[in-house]
Design a protein around this motif. Structure first.
Motif, PDB file in Angstrom:
ATOM      1  N   LEU A 130       0.814  -1.214   0.000  1.00 56.05           N
ATOM      2  CA  LEU A 130       0.000   0.000   0.000  1.00 56.05           C
ATOM      3  C   LEU A 130       0.855   1.274   0.000  1.00 56.05           C
ATOM      4  N   ARG A 131       2.098   1.160   0.445  1.00 51.60           N
ATOM      5  CA  ARG A 131       2.992   2.332   0.417  1.00 51.60           C
ATOM      6  C   ARG A 131       3.635   2.540  -0.949  1.00 51.60           C
TER       7      ARG A 131
ATOM      8  N   PRO B 152       3.424   3.624  -4.591  1.00 51.93           N
ATOM      9  CA  PRO B 152       2.493   4.407  -5.430  1.00 51.93           C
ATOM     10  C   PRO B 152       2.083   3.676  -6.703  1.00 51.93           C
ATOM     11  N   ARG B 153       2.908   2.742  -7.170  1.00 53.47           N
ATOM     12  CA  ARG B 153       2.562   1.992  -8.378  1.00 53.47           C
ATOM     13  C   ARG B 153       1.310   1.152  -8.172  1.00 53.47           C
ATOM     14  N   VAL B 154       1.127   0.641  -6.955  1.00 50.68           N
ATOM     15  CA  VAL B 154      -0.048  -0.182  -6.662  1.00 50.68           C
ATOM     16  C   VAL B 154      -1.324   0.638  -6.816  1.00 50.68           C
ATOM     17  N   HIS B 155      -1.302   1.879  -6.323  1.00 49.04           N
ATOM     18  CA  HIS B 155      -2.483   2.741  -6.426  1.00 49.04           C
ATOM     19  C   HIS B 155      -2.726   3.174  -7.873  1.00 49.04           C
TER      20      HIS B 155
ATOM     21  N   ALA C 237      -4.404   0.329  -9.564  1.00 44.43           N
ATOM     22  CA  ALA C 237      -5.814   0.235  -9.178  1.00 44.43           C
ATOM     23  C   ALA C 237      -6.667   1.219  -9.971  1.00 44.43           C
ATOM     24  N   LEU C 238      -6.175   2.448 -10.132  1.00 41.20           N
ATOM     25  CA  LEU C 238      -6.922   3.459 -10.889  1.00 41.20           C
ATOM     26  C   LEU C 238      -7.007   3.103 -12.366  1.00 41.20           C
TER      27      LEU C 238
ATOM     28  N   TYR D 276      -6.678  -5.733  -3.485  1.00 43.79           N
ATOM     29  CA  TYR D 276      -6.889  -4.294  -3.343  1.00 43.79           C
ATOM     30  C   TYR D 276      -7.076  -3.636  -4.706  1.00 43.79           C
ATOM     31  N   ILE D 277      -6.209  -3.979  -5.650  1.00 41.29           N
ATOM     32  CA  ILE D 277      -6.318  -3.417  -7.001  1.00 41.29           C
ATOM     33  C   ILE D 277      -7.669  -3.773  -7.607  1.00 41.29           C
TER      34      ILE D 277
ATOM     35  N   ILE E 271     -10.653  -1.801  -5.904  1.00 39.39           N
ATOM     36  CA  ILE E 271     -10.852  -0.446  -6.428  1.00 39.39           C
ATOM     37  C   ILE E 271     -11.446  -0.504  -7.829  1.00 39.39           C
TER      38      ILE E 271
END
Length: 438
Positions: free
Chosen positions: A244-245, A247-250, A253-254, A376-377, A380
């Motif tokens: 989760l830390r 940024p590539r994971v977020h 997800a987007l 998580y991905i 979202i």
């Protein structure tokens, strides 16, 4: 089945042979399971042809209920994959298939908006974790250089579910009145019940890791373990908090949210879009299958090209752009032919994006971080499965046309293309850091 060759990995023939053996062991049950999984999500569009009137659903009621599935799916997505990591993919994936088959059949019992919402909620909860669980499972068995093609074969279930399921769902509606049941009730019963049997089959076919795969020889187990071990040494092990830390994971997800909006928005509403031009459920079912035939071929070819080129990010951006272009043309389409051509282009793009996309997360996460991070991905992204159907339903009710909703989804895909650019930046940073360290 295509598998790429990397002459630097040692005995190429032996490697290809064991990869092929594992693929033929796992993929049939997983493809069939996901075909039914996706069919159970999207057959609601065919049920709507007669169910909405029978139980008093407005277009916004229908769109909200179609989307609430994904809200429930999100609630249990990460916990489900953490349980999968704890208890093993074999047991947990089978459990998911058995329970969602039962809940899908329960859709035949809905009698109004609230029971419809409740049944969709239960279906979402029961299915949570299946797709990211399978993705984690396959990434644990197949090295990265094979992964896009393997995932493409698994994801072939999505267009196949519409290619086969659309005519099937349309045909089952003609059982209306048999034994006093409406056609849409028969559709849910006959398409939901077999899933539980597939879940039982999975218990006998899947293996959690090479050490438990007694159907592999000792030499084959050693070969696949060596391939995977070499790859794992190149990646840091991450727990969920570490993932989760990153940024590539977020960003991932987007990105998946963006093309999921287009995929489910078109997939769930396609029967009702075609109802403007066609008169019978069977006609709608047969014509609905056409874009998915092209999407199936396009996904496999594009996945093979992505594996060969080694440029998954560039191919991901291009596939999302093709989806946006198709939706853009659909906004201005007049008549059934132009509408179908535009939506076909859109579905080729977003379907190919799925296969290319899911080869990427496994390159930056391992272990529990991968199991929970994949969930998580997908969690979202599943909100896109809520947003797509609901936006089109809301826009149709307000404007009397599907064009506004399709245009919004096209704009979201344009933004998705732009979100891929930072991932290129992160990749360049990683390569620079690796070169400096060496």
């Amino acid at each position: 089945m295509h598998t790429p060759i990397d002459a630097t990995t040692g005995d190429v023939d032996a490697e290809r042979a064991v990869i092929k053996k594992i693929a033929w062991r796992f993929l049939p049950v997983l493809i069939l399971g996901y075909l039914l999984n996706y069919l159970d999500r999207t057959n609601i569009g065919f049920a709507a042809l007669t169910m909405n009137k029978d139980i008093g659903l407005s277009e916004s009621h229908f769109g909200f209920g179609a989307g609430i599935f994904f809200l429930a799916y999100c609630l249990f997505e990460v916990p489900s994959n953490m349980l999968l990591f704890r208890y093993g993919a074999r047991l947990w994936l089978a459990r998911i298939m058995i329970t969602w088959g039962i809940c899908s059949a329960v859709m035949a019992l809905v009698v109004g908006p609230y029971s419809y919402y409740g049944a969709r909620l239960l279906l979402g909860l029961s299915e949570a974790g299946f797709f990211p669980g399978v993705t984690f499972f396959l990434s644990s068995w197949f090295p990265a250089r094979y992964r896009t093609s393997i995932l493409a074969w698994f994801l072939l279930a999505i267009p196949l579910s519409s290619l086969i399921g659309s005519p099937l769902s349309g045909s089952l509606l003609y059982l209306d009145g048999v034994w006093g049941l409406s056609g849409w009730k028969w559709m849910f019963l006959l398409e939901g019940t077999p899933t539980a049997l597939i879940g039982i089959w999975a218990l006998f076919v899947l293996s959690d890791n090479p050490d438990t795969a007694r159907w592999l020889t000792k030499q084959e187990r050693g070969l696949i373990k060596n391939m995977l071990a070499g790859e794992q040494r190149e990646k840091p092990r991450k727990d969920f908090a570490a993932a989760l830390r990153d940024p590539r994971v977020h960003l991932l997800a987007l990105i998946q949210f963006g093309f999921t909006v287009g995929s489910y928005g078109v997939g769930i509403w396609l029967p009702l879009i075609l109802k403007q031009f066609l008169s019978t459920p069977l006609q709608i079912g047969l014509v609905s299958a056409i874009p998915y035939a092209f999407a199936s071929i396009g996904m496999l070819l594009w996945a093979r090209h992505s594996d060969r080129s080694g440029n998954s990010l560039g191919n991901l951006a291009c596939s999302c752009a093709v989806g946006a272009i198709g939706l853009g043309f659909a906004v201005f389409a007049h008549g059934s032919v132009s509408a179908m051509a535009s939506l076909t282009v859109a579905l080729v793009g977003v379907t190919a994006a799925r296969a290319i996309f899911w080869a990427i997360p496994g390159r930056i996460m391992t272990g529990m971080g991968a199991a929970a991070g994949f969930a998580y991905i997908n969690c979202i992204a599943a909100l896109g499965g809520f947003a797509g159907p609901y936006v089109i339903g809301w826009a149709k009710e307000k404007t009397g046309s599907f064009s506004t909703g399709l245009g919004v989804m096209g704009l979201i895909l344009v933004i998705t293309v732009l979100l891929v650019l930072p991932l290129h930046h992160f990749r360049k940073q990683a390569r620079t850091a690796a070169a400096t360290a060496s």
